[in-house]
Design a protein around this motif. Structure first.
Motif, PDB file in Angstrom:
ATOM      1  N   SER A 160      90.862 -89.616  66.950  1.00  0.00           N
ATOM      2  CA  SER A 160      91.216 -89.728  65.489  1.00  0.00           C
ATOM      3  C   SER A 160      89.968 -89.545  64.641  1.00  0.00           C
ATOM      4  O   SER A 160      89.728 -89.117  63.729  1.00  0.00           O
ATOM      5  CB  SER A 160      91.984 -90.829  65.302  1.00  0.00           C
ATOM      6  OG  SER A 160      91.238 -92.100  65.492  1.00  0.00           O
ATOM      7  N   ILE A 163      88.483 -86.035  64.611  1.00  0.00           N
ATOM      8  CA  ILE A 163      89.190 -85.029  63.962  1.00  0.00           C
ATOM      9  C   ILE A 163      89.035 -85.165  62.345  1.00  0.00           C
ATOM     10  O   ILE A 163      88.923 -84.464  61.789  1.00  0.00           O
ATOM     11  CB  ILE A 163      90.810 -85.120  64.401  1.00  0.00           C
ATOM     12  CG1 ILE A 163      91.011 -84.509  65.773  1.00  0.00           C
ATOM     13  CG2 ILE A 163      91.588 -84.530  63.297  1.00  0.00           C
ATOM     14  CD1 ILE A 163      92.348 -85.007  66.543  1.00  0.00           C
ATOM     15  N   MET A 164      89.113 -86.715  62.163  1.00  0.00           N
ATOM     16  CA  MET A 164      88.911 -86.868  60.534  1.00  0.00           C
ATOM     17  C   MET A 164      87.597 -86.452  60.050  1.00  0.00           C
ATOM     18  O   MET A 164      87.484 -85.807  58.892  1.00  0.00           O
ATOM     19  CB  MET A 164      88.999 -88.527  60.455  1.00  0.00           C
ATOM     20  CG  MET A 164      89.409 -88.878  59.134  1.00  0.00           C
ATOM     21  SD  MET A 164      90.962 -88.465  58.607  1.00  0.00           S
ATOM     22  CE  MET A 164      90.171 -87.349  56.991  1.00  0.00           C
ATOM     23  N   SER A 166      85.858 -84.129  61.419  1.00  0.00           N
ATOM     24  CA  SER A 166      85.464 -82.596  61.369  1.00  0.00           C
ATOM     25  C   SER A 166      86.561 -82.061  60.181  1.00  0.00           C
ATOM     26  O   SER A 166      86.053 -81.201  59.654  1.00  0.00           O
ATOM     27  CB  SER A 166      86.038 -82.261  62.617  1.00  0.00           C
ATOM     28  OG  SER A 166      85.265 -82.790  63.705  1.00  0.00           O
ATOM     29  N   LEU A 167      87.544 -82.560  60.003  1.00  0.00           N
ATOM     30  CA  LEU A 167      88.622 -82.027  59.010  1.00  0.00           C
ATOM     31  C   LEU A 167      88.399 -82.134  57.658  1.00  0.00           C
ATOM     32  O   LEU A 167      88.856 -81.517  56.718  1.00  0.00           O
ATOM     33  CB  LEU A 167      90.118 -81.999  59.321  1.00  0.00           C
ATOM     34  CG  LEU A 167      90.682 -81.672  60.555  1.00  0.00           C
ATOM     35  CD1 LEU A 167      92.072 -81.904  60.850  1.00  0.00           C
ATOM     36  CD2 LEU A 167      90.333 -80.147  60.664  1.00  0.00           C
ATOM     37  N   HIS A 168      87.599 -83.468  57.311  1.00  0.00           N
ATOM     38  CA  HIS A 168      87.361 -83.667  56.151  1.00  0.00           C
ATOM     39  C   HIS A 168      86.825 -82.925  54.828  1.00  0.00           C
ATOM     40  O   HIS A 168      87.441 -82.700  53.883  1.00  0.00           O
ATOM     41  CB  HIS A 168      86.454 -84.973  55.893  1.00  0.00           C
ATOM     42  CG  HIS A 168      85.971 -85.499  54.630  1.00  0.00           C
ATOM     43  ND1 HIS A 168      86.874 -86.120  53.683  1.00  0.00           N
ATOM     44  CD2 HIS A 168      84.672 -85.228  54.125  1.00  0.00           C
ATOM     45  CE1 HIS A 168      86.170 -86.068  52.671  1.00  0.00           C
ATOM     46  NE2 HIS A 168      84.952 -85.878  52.868  1.00  0.00           N
ATOM     47  N   LYS A 170      87.313 -79.717  54.753  1.00  0.00           N
ATOM     48  CA  LYS A 170      88.421 -78.524  54.479  1.00  0.00           C
ATOM     49  C   LYS A 170      89.537 -79.172  53.830  1.00  0.00           C
ATOM     50  O   LYS A 170      90.115 -78.728  52.940  1.00  0.00           O
ATOM     51  CB  LYS A 170      88.954 -77.877  55.856  1.00  0.00           C
ATOM     52  CG  LYS A 170      87.868 -76.946  56.471  1.00  0.00           C
ATOM     53  CD  LYS A 170      88.461 -76.399  57.915  1.00  0.00           C
ATOM     54  CE  LYS A 170      87.254 -75.804  58.689  1.00  0.00           C
ATOM     55  NZ  LYS A 170      87.922 -75.187  59.910  1.00  0.00           N
ATOM     56  N   LEU A 171      90.031 -80.534  54.335  1.00  0.00           N
ATOM     57  CA  LEU A 171      90.950 -81.043  53.540  1.00  0.00           C
ATOM     58  C   LEU A 171      90.583 -81.503  51.927  1.00  0.00           C
ATOM     59  O   LEU A 171      91.560 -81.248  51.058  1.00  0.00           O
ATOM     60  CB  LEU A 171      91.381 -82.544  54.310  1.00  0.00           C
ATOM     61  CG  LEU A 171      92.103 -82.374  55.712  1.00  0.00           C
ATOM     62  CD1 LEU A 171      92.277 -83.730  56.276  1.00  0.00           C
ATOM     63  CD2 LEU A 171      93.276 -81.859  55.433  1.00  0.00           C
ATOM     64  N   GLU A 180      94.150 -85.446  50.150  1.00  0.00           N
ATOM     65  CA  GLU A 180      93.885 -85.582  51.555  1.00  0.00           C
ATOM     66  C   GLU A 180      94.266 -86.858  51.990  1.00  0.00           C
ATOM     67  O   GLU A 180      94.949 -87.142  53.351  1.00  0.00           O
ATOM     68  CB  GLU A 180      92.251 -85.959  51.674  1.00  0.00           C
ATOM     69  CG  GLU A 180      91.602 -86.064  53.251  1.00  0.00           C
ATOM     70  CD  GLU A 180      90.210 -86.146  53.145  1.00  0.00           C
ATOM     71  OE1 GLU A 180      89.921 -86.599  54.223  1.00  0.00           O
ATOM     72  OE2 GLU A 180      89.408 -85.854  52.068  1.00  0.00           O
TER      73      GLU A 180
END
Length: 400
Positions: A160, A163-164, A166-168, A170-171, A180
């Motif tokens: 988690s 993922i958090m 890495s995606l931050h 973009k979100l 977000e």
């Protein structure tokens, strides 16, 4: 006597029912625990945004990050004991509901105080669901593949975080910081129907079984496990907090520190499989603590390169966390497993709170890392000593 037989038969039937759906329960556990992890790790990437929007200091951000652990320190014991008695499905629904409310308050907060309230509410719900999930997995996998299940369970948290982080970007670009955080609340909502599908409606602990037992609530083995878990988290949280600065800062340092969760994700299930086959989880805790002590000594003596050091820290997390979560089932009677998880969780959060604070204070005083890493290595050795004192009272034999 007849009442005791009836209770025992009910417990046996419920255990069998859980065992038959154990992989569904593990899937539900993964989703629910993932929803805890992504919200916990939402704050670090948002630090610049939160400081700008609310005019916060670094101290205020630190309090906000740590607030989620306060309920674990204060309420782990009573909640763990209560979860042994409460209806599992209803408890999970209430816990996930509190998490949704806390996540939404955090996402929509107009002020710092509401941010803090949202974080605390989420912490209470997250604590309850964590203790419940650990108990359910222990019961469902009792006697078969328990350590593997706990390895998968513990791999969710580092996953988690990755993922958090890495995606931050973009979100944030797509939805803004409030969007977000609202999306993370939706992740919790998704966990609710799966929880209701996986957990039988009438499932609860055997009321009164704890009171009828003459076994003490806190056994020497449980106390030794909690002490090792506290010392592990004091060292682990300190490394995770200050390793980027020790390495030299910048993107290269963050990349190297990310080796910790990557190693944990891949190794935790493997370690769980090995523990299931070889048995004796307390020995695995001791081995992991000895590795941690060696890594910290190598860091203090400047004899261990930074990347291998971070990989080995990930190995220790996979080993110690998986083995520790497999221990309550072999240390206490089934009716007290929830209490046991509550007990060790209180200790781990205390280590998580105290370790980095003391390490930071030592660095401020000495203006270097040698003393801090050396003392943490000694703490890890003490943790290995505590693990060596654990006597597994119930079956911890290798799986067939």
């Amino acid at each position: 006597v007849s009442g005791g037989w009836v209770g025992a038969c009910m417990m046996l039937r419920m255990t069998q029912d859980l065992s038959s759906r154990r992989w569904l329960i593990l899937a539900s556990t993964v989703v629910s625990f993932f929803s805890v992890g992504v919200t916990f790790f939402a704050v670090p990437p948002l630090v610049p945004e939160l400081m700008h929007r609310f005019g916060l200091s670094h101290l205020a951000i630190g309090v906000l990050m740590g607030a989620i652990s306060v309920p674990a320190i204060l309420f782990s014991l009573p909640l763990g004991a209560a979860i042994d008695r409460w209806a599992a499905r209803a408890t999970g629904n209430v816990a996930l509901g509190l998490m949704v409310v806390g996540a939404l308050l955090f996402a929509l907060a107009p002020s710092y105080s509401i941010l803090l309230v949202g974080r605390l509410l989420f912490g209470v719900g997250g604590l309850a669901i964590n203790l419940l999930l650990a108990r359910l997995v222990s019961t469902a996998f009792a006697g078969r593949e328990l350590a593997l299940a706990m390895g998968i369970f513990n791999a969710v948290y580092p996953a988690s975080m990755i993922i958090m982080f890495s995606l931050h970007p973009k979100l944030l670009a797509l939805f803004g910081w409030r969007g977000e955080l609202t999306a993370l609340a939706v992740v919790v909502v998704v966990a609710i129907p799966l929880h209701n599908l996986a957990v039988p409606k009438g499932l609860r602990g055997e009321a009164g079984a704890s009171e009828r037992s003459r076994e003490p609530w806190i056994t020497p083995g449980l106390l030794a496990t909690a002490a090792a878990w506290l010392l592990f988290f004091a060292a682990y949280a300190s490394v995770f907090t200050f390793a980027p600065e020790w390495i030299g800062g910048g993107s290269d340092a963050l990349l190297k520190v990310s080796l910790i969760p990557w190693a944990a994700i891949f190794l935790a299930p493997l370690v769980g499989t090995l523990i299931d086959r070889l048995g004796h989880p307390s020995r695995w805790v001791m081995a992991g603590m000895l590795i941690m002590a060696g890594v910290l000594a190598g860091m203090a003596g400047h004899i261990l390169p930074t990347a291998p050091a971070m990989l080995l820290v990930g190995v220790t997390f996979a080993t110690v966390a998986t083995a520790t979560y497999a221990l309550p089932a072999v240390l206490v009677q089934p009716a007290r497993v929830g209490f046991a998880f509550g007990f060790i969780t209180a200790f781990s959060n205390l280590g998580n709170l105290v370790g980095p604070a003391v390490t930071g204070a030592i660095h401020d005083r000495t203006q270097g890392w040698v003393t801090a890493w050396t003392l943490l290595a000694i703490a890890a050795l003490a943790g290995a000593g505590a693990a060596a004192l654990v006597r597994e009272n119930r079956a911890a034999a290798p799986s067939e």
